[in-house]
Design a protein around this motif. Structure first.
Motif, mmCIF file in Angstrom:
data_model
loop_
_atom_site.group_PDB
_atom_site.id
_atom_site.type_symbol
_atom_site.label_atom_id
_atom_site.label_comp_id
_atom_site.label_asym_id
_atom_site.label_seq_id
_atom_site.Cartn_x
_atom_site.Cartn_y
_atom_site.Cartn_z
ATOM 1 N N THR A 61 -45.320 43.886 -19.490
ATOM 2 C CA THR A 61 -45.542 44.115 -18.051
ATOM 3 C C THR A 61 -46.575 43.190 -17.430
ATOM 4 O O THR A 61 -46.569 43.004 -16.207
ATOM 5 C CB THR A 61 -45.981 45.572 -17.814
ATOM 6 O OG1 THR A 61 -47.195 45.831 -18.555
ATOM 7 C CG2 THR A 61 -44.903 46.544 -18.280
ATOM 8 N N CYS A 62 -47.465 42.628 -18.230
ATOM 9 C CA CYS A 62 -48.538 41.792 -17.677
ATOM 10 C C CYS A 62 -48.196 40.310 -17.813
ATOM 11 O O CYS A 62 -47.300 39.918 -18.554
ATOM 12 C CB CYS A 62 -49.857 42.082 -18.404
ATOM 13 S SG CYS A 62 -50.475 43.766 -18.201
ATOM 14 N N GLN A 89 -51.715 39.408 -20.243
ATOM 15 C CA GLN A 89 -50.666 39.341 -21.255
ATOM 16 C C GLN A 89 -51.180 38.691 -22.535
ATOM 17 O O GLN A 89 -50.864 39.142 -23.649
ATOM 18 C CB GLN A 89 -49.458 38.562 -20.727
ATOM 19 C CG GLN A 89 -48.283 38.563 -21.712
ATOM 20 C CD GLN A 89 -47.134 37.683 -21.258
ATOM 21 O OE1 GLN A 89 -47.346 36.517 -20.925
ATOM 22 N NE2 GLN A 89 -45.931 38.232 -21.234
ATOM 23 N N ALA A 90 -51.980 37.649 -22.398
ATOM 24 C CA ALA A 90 -52.534 36.969 -23.565
ATOM 25 C C ALA A 90 -53.404 37.920 -24.390
ATOM 26 O O ALA A 90 -53.340 37.927 -25.628
ATOM 27 C CB ALA A 90 -53.344 35.750 -23.136
ATOM 28 N N ILE A 97 -51.075 40.356 -26.189
ATOM 29 C CA ILE A 97 -50.446 39.709 -27.346
ATOM 30 C C ILE A 97 -51.459 39.535 -28.473
ATOM 31 O O ILE A 97 -51.148 39.732 -29.655
ATOM 32 C CB ILE A 97 -49.849 38.349 -26.926
ATOM 33 C CG1 ILE A 97 -48.635 38.576 -26.015
ATOM 34 C CG2 ILE A 97 -49.450 37.523 -28.147
ATOM 35 C CD1 ILE A 97 -48.065 37.308 -25.426
ATOM 36 N N GLY A 98 -52.696 39.184 -28.112
ATOM 37 C CA GLY A 98 -53.743 39.062 -29.119
ATOM 38 C C GLY A 98 -54.013 40.376 -29.819
ATOM 39 O O GLY A 98 -54.221 40.416 -31.046
ATOM 40 N N LEU A 99 -53.995 41.487 -29.061
ATOM 41 C CA LEU A 99 -54.206 42.804 -29.660
ATOM 42 C C LEU A 99 -53.087 43.130 -30.649
ATOM 43 O O LEU A 99 -53.345 43.593 -31.769
ATOM 44 C CB LEU A 99 -54.264 43.858 -28.550
ATOM 45 C CG LEU A 99 -54.354 45.321 -29.004
ATOM 46 C CD1 LEU A 99 -55.601 45.559 -29.839
ATOM 47 C CD2 LEU A 99 -54.326 46.252 -27.787
ATOM 48 N N GLY A 100 -51.839 42.894 -30.234
ATOM 49 C CA GLY A 100 -50.720 43.170 -31.126
ATOM 50 C C GLY A 100 -50.740 42.307 -32.370
ATOM 51 O O GLY A 100 -50.496 42.795 -33.491
ATOM 52 N N VAL A 140 -42.039 35.212 -23.236
ATOM 53 C CA VAL A 140 -43.183 35.034 -24.133
ATOM 54 C C VAL A 140 -43.611 36.388 -24.708
ATOM 55 O O VAL A 140 -43.854 36.514 -25.918
ATOM 56 C CB VAL A 140 -44.352 34.372 -23.393
ATOM 57 C CG1 VAL A 140 -45.605 34.353 -24.261
ATOM 58 C CG2 VAL A 140 -43.985 32.955 -22.978
ATOM 59 N N GLY A 141 -43.684 37.398 -23.862
ATOM 60 C CA GLY A 141 -44.070 38.730 -24.328
ATOM 61 C C GLY A 141 -43.081 39.309 -25.315
ATOM 62 O O GLY A 141 -43.464 39.877 -26.349
#
Length: 598
Positions: free
Chosen positions: A61-62, A67-68, A71-74, A171-172
């Motif tokens: 959603t971001c 979003q970055a 993605i870093g958290l995941g 990208v997400g």
């Protein structure tokens, strides 16, 4: 959602993950664990699950900075899962090739061989560096090397997709699909110190270099000999991959050659095609092919493998059909089925593969909203999948195990394409439902696939394959047995040949390596063992019988006595021909008198 709320959400995710890591670290594995998942405390999984839930939602959603961070958290959460053997203090992880790689690393550290003498020395050299510079045991150094080689996969998959499409949603999605770790199938690719599998995680780096070379122009930043920074990046990343494992380098050469061939065909048939505006990969194909050829032809092991592959194709008993039928029958006997195993191990891969396949068909039909350059780049991958798929079929006929290694590489490519494919699918779905509704559907489907993917990153009883945790007790038991045993007496195992532990303990090059005992080692005759003929179960010869917690779990808990009966194992304690000489929580060794000596 406001930026302030997002910041609080990210803080919760990272704190939950940090708490989970701390708790996992405080709960080390004391004895053998058949499952990394079951052995790790439940609160750890709650923290990881919370972090991943936040990561999936924000990745979809971001955009931009938020979003970055998502993605870093995941990526951090998935790296935590892969790092659990390190975090929870496993002595080592991996009982097949991993132990041989441990032996080669030990040889390098102890000066028995130089790193360049190995055909693919990168992982072993990295493990040696952790030992030399960090002062940590060689076993843990290799586990650190595993984590280091894994991280680029999570970083570069979304970077490749950003270059392919420039679409934030793509990208997400690509990041989430990368968290499923689809290249690992636990048949021929494994999460462990397994250099062929470790090399898969570096493939996106090479693909990123290729896409960057094709998409970006570097006319100003020219280097000597007409090189561009991006072509240098192609060469360096490919050479690194070669040093990790050459089989994946072969696949990269095939991928680059397929793109080059398509460019050549288009140049002969068109004068205004978008591909003509992109730099060609002809030189890269020749250079990479030459590098691999020069590296491979000088190595005897490669020549033997190539000969075995060709022989396998033309052998009378080719193919994997008979093996699959046999495995299916064995699963039925212990209450499982191939269908159940397929759902557990491959449903997520099948869903992703189907979605990507439909998307590629639409690209070839010109029914997508990709721009001309993006369509050309995706078409390159379509062209590459043709020979890569052909290689899979040849492997399947000749050496089925290699076919599943090839499948691992193909799924690296499909992981990259999945970001673009699913993002375009969501764009189409949003015509019939609202954009938030389409995103919600994607979150649910991708989340379910993510759970399935992460459940099978490591081997465990859920896929009828107990984890390959090598506890300190097991390792020390083998070491003591080999140090004090009769030198020429063979070692036998219940379903597992102990010679790999000789590799891991003594190396493969030194004077103490591959002793006469382990050189003659092997598995017991199951029929004789089950009848209580312990002395005759290994060629009627005196031998050491080794039984570990891994053996007991696999043969009695997972396989339910299908090959070796538990009652026969229990009878060892009362048999006069079997003298227990070493015993610990995870390891037992018996000195068995052969029937031929009585």
């Amino acid at each position: 959602m406001s930026r302030r709320v997002l910041d609080w959400l990210f803080a919760v995710g990272f704190l939950a993950l940090a708490a989970g890591i701390a708790l996992a670290r405080a709960s080390p594995a004391r004895t053998y664990e058949a499952s990394v998942y079951a052995g790790t405390p439940t609160p750890v999984w709650i923290g990881v699950a919370l972090a991943l839930a936040i990561a999936v939602a924000t990745a979809l959603t971001c955009r931009g900075r938020e979003q970055a961070v998502g993605i870093g958290l995941g990526a951090t959460a998935v790296t935590t899962i892969v790092s659990l053997p390190v975090v929870r203090g496993y002595h080592f992880y991996g009982m097949g090739d991993a132990l041989s790689h441990l032996g080669w690393t030990r040889d390098i550290v102890e000066g028995e061989m130089a790193a360049y003498e190995l055909f693919y020395p990168a992982v072993h050299s990295l493990g040696s560096l952790f030992y030399v510079l960090g002062g940590i045991p060689i076993e843990r150094g290799l586990l650190f090397a595993l984590v280091v080689t894994f991280v680029p996969f999570l970083l570069f998959v979304p970077l490749v997709v950003r270059d392919l499409s420039g679409n934030g949603l793509a990208v997400g999605v690509a990041a989430i699909v990368s968290w499923m770790v689809l290249p690992i199938n636990n048949i021929a690719t494994h999460m462990g110190v397994h250099t062929n599998s470790n090399a898969l995680f570096l493939v996106p780096v090479v693909v990123f270099a290729v896409v960057a070379y094709l998409r970006r122009r570097a006319t100003i930043e020219r280097l000597p000999f007409g090189l561009s920074p991006f072509s240098v990046l192609v060469y360096l990343s490919a050479i690194t991959l070669l040093l990790v494992h050459p089989q994946q380098m072969v696949n990269v050469v095939v991928l680059v050659a397929a793109i080059s061939a398509l460019q050549w065909i288009v140049s002969r048939r068109s004068v205004d095609h978008p591909m003509l505006e992109q730099p060609t990969l002809h030189t890269q194909t020749v250079v990479l092919g030459t590098i691999f050829g020069a590296w491979a032809v000088t190595n005897q092991r490669f020549r033997d493998a190539a000969e075995g592959f060709v022989t396998g194709i033309f052998a009378a008993d080719v193919g994997a059909g008979e093996e699959i039928d046999q495995q299916g029958g064995s699963l039925t006997e212990i209450g499982g089925s191939l269908a159940e195993l397929f759902v557990t191990m491959f449903l997520d891969a099948a869903v992703v593969g189907l979605l990507v396949g439909c998307f590629l068909l639409l690209v070839l039909l010109g029914r997508t909203r990709l721009d001309t350059e993006g369509r050309a780049l995706v078409t390159y991958f379509v062209a590459a999948l043709v020979p890569l798929g052909g290689m899979f079929l040849l492997y399947f006929l000749g050496t089925p195990n290699m076919a599943f290694r090839q499948m691992g590489f193909i799924y690296v490519v499909l992981t990259i394409l999945a970001g673009v494919a699913i993002a375009h699918g969501l764009g189409g779905l949003s015509r019939f439902v609202s954009r938030p509704g389409a995103t919600g559907v994607a979150a649910v489907v991708l989340g379910a696939c993510l759970v399935l993917g992460l459940l099978t990153v490591f081997a465990s009883p859920i896929i009828y394959s107990p984890g390959q945790h090598v506890s300190e007790s097991t390792f020390n038991g083998y070491e003591t047995g080999m140090d004090h045993g009769v030198g020429d007496r063979p070692y036998a195992g219940i379903g597992y040949d102990p010679y790999r532990f000789d590799h891991g303990i003594n190396g493969l090059e030194g004077e103490e390596s591959l002793t006469a005992g382990t050189a003659a080692s092997g598995e017991l005759d199951a029929e004789a063992f089950n009848e209580g003929e312990y002395g005759g179960a290994y060629n009627d010869a005196d031998h050491y019988l080794v039984v570990t917690a891994f053996d007991e779990t696999r043969e009695f808990d997972v396989y339910q006595g299908l090959r070796y009966e538990e009652a026969a194992y229990r009878g060892l304690a009362y048999d006069p021909t079997a003298d227990r000489v070493i015993s610990s929580d995870d390891f037992r060794m018996y000195d068995v008198t052969g029937d031929g000596e009585e």
